[in-house]
Design an enzyme around this catalytic site. Structure first.
Site, PDB file in Angstrom:
ATOM      1  N   GLY B  45       0.809  -1.195  -0.087  1.00 52.20           N
ATOM      2  CA  GLY B  45       0.027  -0.066   0.002  1.00 52.20           C
ATOM      3  C   GLY B  45       0.763   1.364   0.082  1.00 52.20           C
ATOM      4  O   GLY B  45       1.953   1.399   0.702  1.00 52.20           O
ATOM      5  N   GLY B  47      -0.343   4.466  -0.066  1.00 51.22           N
ATOM      6  CA  GLY B  47      -1.272   5.796   0.413  1.00 51.22           C
ATOM      7  C   GLY B  47      -0.618   6.692   1.402  1.00 51.22           C
ATOM      8  O   GLY B  47       0.889   6.455   1.276  1.00 51.22           O
ATOM      9  N   ALA B  49      -0.242   6.338   4.449  1.00 51.14           N
ATOM     10  CA  ALA B  49       0.736   5.744   5.599  1.00 51.14           C
ATOM     11  C   ALA B  49       1.954   4.807   4.968  1.00 51.14           C
ATOM     12  O   ALA B  49       3.017   5.012   5.305  1.00 51.14           O
ATOM     13  CB  ALA B  49      -0.377   4.666   6.018  1.00 51.14           C
ATOM     14  N   ARG B 335     -19.523  13.340  12.800  1.00 54.24           N
ATOM     15  CA  ARG B 335     -19.815  12.800  11.777  1.00 54.24           C
ATOM     16  C   ARG B 335     -21.064  11.703  11.963  1.00 54.24           C
ATOM     17  O   ARG B 335     -21.947  11.733  11.343  1.00 54.24           O
ATOM     18  CB  ARG B 335     -18.734  12.111  10.878  1.00 54.24           C
ATOM     19  CG  ARG B 335     -17.830  13.134  10.324  1.00 54.24           C
ATOM     20  CD  ARG B 335     -16.901  12.397   9.550  1.00 54.24           C
ATOM     21  NE  ARG B 335     -15.865  13.381   8.939  1.00 54.24           N
ATOM     22  CZ  ARG B 335     -14.965  13.070   8.368  1.00 54.24           C
ATOM     23  NH1 ARG B 335     -14.496  11.756   8.192  1.00 54.24           N
ATOM     24  NH2 ARG B 335     -14.391  14.102   7.691  1.00 54.24           N
ATOM     25  N   ARG B 440     -14.462   8.714  13.693  1.00 52.57           N
ATOM     26  CA  ARG B 440     -13.362   9.386  13.412  1.00 52.57           C
ATOM     27  C   ARG B 440     -13.727  10.940  13.368  1.00 52.57           C
ATOM     28  O   ARG B 440     -14.503  11.164  12.378  1.00 52.57           O
ATOM     29  CB  ARG B 440     -12.626   8.789  12.310  1.00 52.57           C
ATOM     30  CG  ARG B 440     -11.320   9.887  11.862  1.00 52.57           C
ATOM     31  CD  ARG B 440     -10.644   9.253  10.773  1.00 52.57           C
ATOM     32  NE  ARG B 440     -11.251   9.028   9.571  1.00 52.57           N
ATOM     33  CZ  ARG B 440     -11.524  10.328   8.716  1.00 52.57           C
ATOM     34  NH1 ARG B 440     -10.944  11.210   8.924  1.00 52.57           N
ATOM     35  NH2 ARG B 440     -12.343  10.149   7.679  1.00 52.57           N
ATOM     36  N   LEU B 446      -5.759  11.785   7.610  1.00 47.34           N
ATOM     37  CA  LEU B 446      -4.701  11.998   6.945  1.00 47.34           C
ATOM     38  C   LEU B 446      -3.322  12.119   7.931  1.00 47.34           C
ATOM     39  O   LEU B 446      -2.438  11.846   7.768  1.00 47.34           O
ATOM     40  CB  LEU B 446      -4.701  13.366   6.110  1.00 47.34           C
ATOM     41  CG  LEU B 446      -5.930  13.480   4.998  1.00 47.34           C
ATOM     42  CD1 LEU B 446      -5.974  14.895   4.685  1.00 47.34           C
ATOM     43  CD2 LEU B 446      -5.792  12.423   4.123  1.00 47.34           C
TER      44      LEU B 446
END
Lengths: 247, 642
Positions: B45, B47, B49, B335, B440, B446
């Site tokens: 991966g 991204g 991270a 959220r 979250r 990010l």
């Protein structure tokens, strides 16, 4: 609506490839172009045929994966990415021609999918600031004028989709490369490597087989992010400056 | 379901919370610079991270092999994050501090995250902004040249740094460029268009992975001294989500099948501001940044079934329900709260738009107050995107939004050093579970990806190398053959079924069940129904899926089928976890557990813990291993945004 699709099918890089005709039925104008192809692919799989291969991922117009030439125009009739193109841009009964990006440095992998790794190599040649993690100064210790930050941002929005190359007669990658050169040359952080960067990136671009800019501005016309050809002017100036000062 | 007696050691350092990370850094063993080049690391991966981890590990001198399924690491889905990245720099002088950010995050996560990890996240947030600015990330600036901030859901201070509505893109390009620099230096070898199919474990340690080259179909073995999974979340289990089409759970799920614990799988974040779905052939949902709620007002008509054009509905017939219910946060309520409120008004029949699933996000008042130009400068690209998708002009008609699956807070279990319960297997970013609890806060994903990759893992992985004897394993180890055989067997089976349904049709069917039964609201009956139904889908899948083509070529149907197979098993695990958690918290809302006012009702006495699932194979119930959560620095209180 019902559409006739003429799609480029090519098994692999050495396969000659050909156009194949398909019918797309009951297409909703609210569907995206890729959703229309998804449906075609489901039909193809059920018929035991190989689905049409195309690159896509975020489907929000930002990752830069998707891209195909639609009726002769990179990404199709609207100035956006293919994933954000909707079927309302077409008329019932229309014939649509769908082809991959055509450029020597972007060999076809299969069907509509091409290899754009040349772009990664151009960035790898210098499209960065050489800062190691943990050695950064306090962020506000280097002020950046808002105008400069905004201009740098305008250049930085390039998504690397490659439409600029596909639309250019010379398969030039100057819009892509210049966007990165312009972004970093406008920021204080990019100054140290400013000369070396432009020389190395241009050299790599040539090595990859991308052609030169002949000022047709087709690249800007198809760029889904509206990257301006003024970046190319900036890059040319940066290149000249670097060459003359013997960096 | 069996609860195992096992205790999981989270390896949290002793001492006061603000000294834990400093203390751990002092304790961590080091690998000397000339020895670092002897170690190799696999990062799956690329991204925020994975990209930041790969770049930093390579800078330090380790040999890195980085894998991604996209054609370039620059396309990882982190690129689509719009709104911003949180950091408590207190540049606005509005009272922000590490402590305040820490409390907001713990509270935002509904007290189901690990205190020590969260504190470290907030502590390191300031370094991240310095790092990204130094890379040339063009953050928004004030006229004086200093960095600008905006506010985001769940916070009363402005601590969010942003680059127009494309913050994720700019941060990702920053770490992509850092990676490309290391590719150029020969310290990273990049494997694009490659997916991980198996994890290889020998003598209890992760020693490598099995991959499939998605262009040639070649199955390959890769051995390394440590494996890092940075493979993102599993929100695509719902079929319709804001995730990129390729996002999948395969790598994490194979690790789970090999013994890694899967923590809190039922915690999925439903994002309140997505463009509502339009038809049955839709492939994904598009998020509108939460930052829009800074200036947009959310409302529905007061009257049920009021189908008038929004312009025709006078002020006194509008219900600005977030401002009414949560006056101190209003449109910036977190959220989970905002999502549930939207569902409630739509369930009452007050939803707007042709489908009735949608609420208005209205910019009329702010355009009147600030002018269209200011609004366009702040959110222009989002408005354009909205118009492109819906064919409506949000400067003139209010946007319509509805919640959608967005981010997953569950993931593989990790200790404070970000290592899973399998030594040598590290998990970072959205793929792990530790920092966000049951919900979250906006603009913190990010941050977590980058903090894990730039500032935590590069320290802790060295400690693992220094403490454990160096591996002398190679791809010749018999475990590689077995893992390769499992991967090949799976591919062969998928190709041999030749049934009558496409992989996508199974995915849609699964997604609908998981969304209905384990989506924004869950109850025991629905979850039991799903747990009975999903294995039937799994069985039908393995008997009736149709995959064309062969394994030795680029085969998108095969890729899809493999991912759907894992989503089916994961969907079942999510439902089991949701059923076991007899409380409501954050994104997990069990209808049986709510206050008289319809708010989430936690049960701290019985459920103040992380639920970790240990696989017993696809046909057996998994076991539960509990990690109690201890709150020493924040009082467990009922969340209130009123």
């Amino acid at each position: 609506m019902n559409l006739t699709l003429h799609i480029w099918r090519q098994k692999g890089p050495s396969d000659p490839g050909r156009m194949v005709t398909y019918q797309a039925k009951d297409v909703s104008p609210d569907q995206s172009f890729l959703e229309m192809l998804d449906r075609l692919n489901e039909d193809l799989i059920l018929r035991g045929e190989d689905p049409v291969v195309f690159d896509h991922d975020c489907r929000e117009g930002i990752c830069g994966s998707c891209g195909m030439v639609i009726n002769g125009v990179a990404h199709g009739p609207e100035q956006t990415t293919t994933c954000q193109l909707h079927m309302r841009s077409f008329k019932d009964g229309e014939s649509i021609y769908i082809e991959p990006w055509r450029a020597d440095p972007f060999p076809v992998i299969r069907d509509l999918m091409v290899d754009r790794s040349a772009f990664d190599r151009v960035i790898s040649a210098g499209g960065y600031v050489s800062i190691n993690t943990g050695s950064a100064p306090e962020a506000n210790s280097i002020p950046v004028r808002k105008e400069d930050a905004d201009l740098a941002f305008d250049s930085a929005t390039c998504i690397g989709c490659g439409a600029c190359v596909a639309a250019c007669k010379n398969a030039s990658a100057m819009l892509f490369t210049s966007a990165k050169v312009a972004q970093l040359s406008r920021l204080p952080q990019g100054q140290v490597e400013r000369k070396r960067r432009v020389l190395n990136m241009v050299e790599q671009m040539d090595k990859e087989g991308f052609g030169n800019c002949s000022n047709y501005q087709e690249c800007e016309a198809v760029c889904p992010k509206g990257i301006s050809t003024q970046n190319i002017t900036v890059m040319n100036r940066e290149y000249l400056r670097a060459s003359l000062s013997g960096a | 379901m069996k609860v195992l007696e096992e205790t999981l050691d989270a390896r949290i350092p002793d001492g006061p919370i603000d000294q834990k990370w400093t203390r751990r850094q002092g304790e961590l063993k080091l690998v000397s610079p000339n020895n670092k080049r002897k170690y190799s690391v696999i990062v799956v991966g690329t991204g925020l991270a994975g990209g930041s981890a790969a770049a930093t590990l390579a800078e330090l001198g380790y040999n890195v092999r980085a894998f991604c399924y996209q054609d370039s690491p620059r396309r990882a889905h982190s690129i689509a994050a719009q709104g911003g990245i949180n950091a408590c720099k207190n540049y606005q002088n509005d009272g922000d501090s590490i402590q305040r950010f820490f409390i907001d995050t713990i509270k935002g996560g509904d007290f189901r995250s690990r205190e020590a990890n969260v504190y470290r996240l907030t502590e390191l947030s300031t370094n991240i902004i310095d790092q990204c600015v130094a890379q040339g990330v063009p953050f928004a600036r004030e006229y004086g040249g200093t960095l600008d901030n905006r506010s985001f859901g769940g916070a009363q201070v402005s601590r969010t740094f942003y680059a127009r509505g494309q913050t994720g893109q700019q941060l990702l390009l920053g770490c992509y460029q850092a990676m490309m620099r290391q590719v150029n230096a020969g310290k990273i070898k990049m494997y694009p268009r490659t997916e991980m199919l198996e994890l290889v474990i020998a003598n209890g340690r992760a020693i490598g992975i099995i991959t499939r080259d998605m262009v040639t179909g070649k199955i390959e073995k890769h051995c390394a001294d440590a494996v890092v999974l940075a493979t993102g979340g599993y929100g695509n289990v719902f079929y319709l989500s804001t995730n990129a089409k390729g996002c999948n759970v395969t790598a994490a799920f194979r690790a789970y099948q090999q013994g890694a614990y899967f923590a809190n799988p039922c915690y999925t974040q439903i994002h309140p501001t997505c463009i509502p779905p339009h038809g049955e052939h839709q492939s994904k949902l598009t998020l509108m940044s939460e930052s829009l709620r800074n200036d947009g007002r959310v409302w529905v008509p007061i009257k049920v079934g009021d189908k008038r054009h929004p312009d025709q509905i006078p002020e006194n017939e509008r219900d600005y329900y977030l401002e009414r219910l949560y006056p101190s946060y209003g449109n910036l309520a977190p959220r989970d709260i905002s999502s549930r409120a939207a569902k409630k008004v739509c369930d009452e029949g007050r939803g707007v738009g042709p489908s009735g699933v949608g609420v208005y996000l209205d910019f009329r008042d702010s355009i009147k107050r600030l002018g269209q130009k200011t609004i366009a400068a702040k959110y222009g690209n989002l408005f354009d995107m909205y118009q492109r998708i819906t064919d409506e002009d949000p400067y003139k008609v209010p946007m319509r939004i509805y919640p959608a699956s967005h981010y997953t807070m569950g993931g593989l279990w990790v200790d404070y050093n970000l290592m899973s319960n399998i030594p040598g297997l590290f998990v970072i970013g959205e793929a792990n579970f530790s920092d966000h609890g049951a919900n979250r806060l906006g603009a913190s994903a990010l941050l977590q990806g980058l903090v894990d990759g730039y500032f935590v893992l590069p320290y802790t992985i060295g400690d693992y190398f220094a403490r454990f004897k160096k591996l002398d394993a190679s791809v010749d180890h018999p475990e590689f053959d077995q893992a390769e055989a499992r991967a090949k067997d799976r591919v062969r089976t998928l190709l041999s079924i030749d049934g009558k349904r496409t992989p996508d049709s199974f995915h849609r069917e699964l997604g609908k069940i998981v969304w209905d039964k384990c989506g924004m609201a869950r109850n025991a009956d629905g979850l039991r129904e799903a747990i009975a139904r999903i294995p039937e889908i799994r069985q039908e899948f393995w008997e009736n899926v149709k995959v064309t083509g062969s394994g030795e070529e680029l085969n998108i149907a095969l890729e899809q089928a493999g991912r759907v197979a894992d989503f089916i098993e994961l969907g079942e695990l999510m439902c089991r976890d949701a059923l076991a958690r007899e409380e409501s918290c954050g994104g997990h809302f069990r209808e049986e557990h709510q206050t008289d006012e319809g708010e989430a009702l936690r049960d701290d006495e019985h459920f103040c813990h992380v639920s970790n699932w240990k696989s017993n194979g696809p046909d057996a119930e998994p076991d539960l291993v509990i990690e109690p959560l201890v709150f020493e620095n924040v009082e467990l209180v009922t969340r209130s945004y009123k």
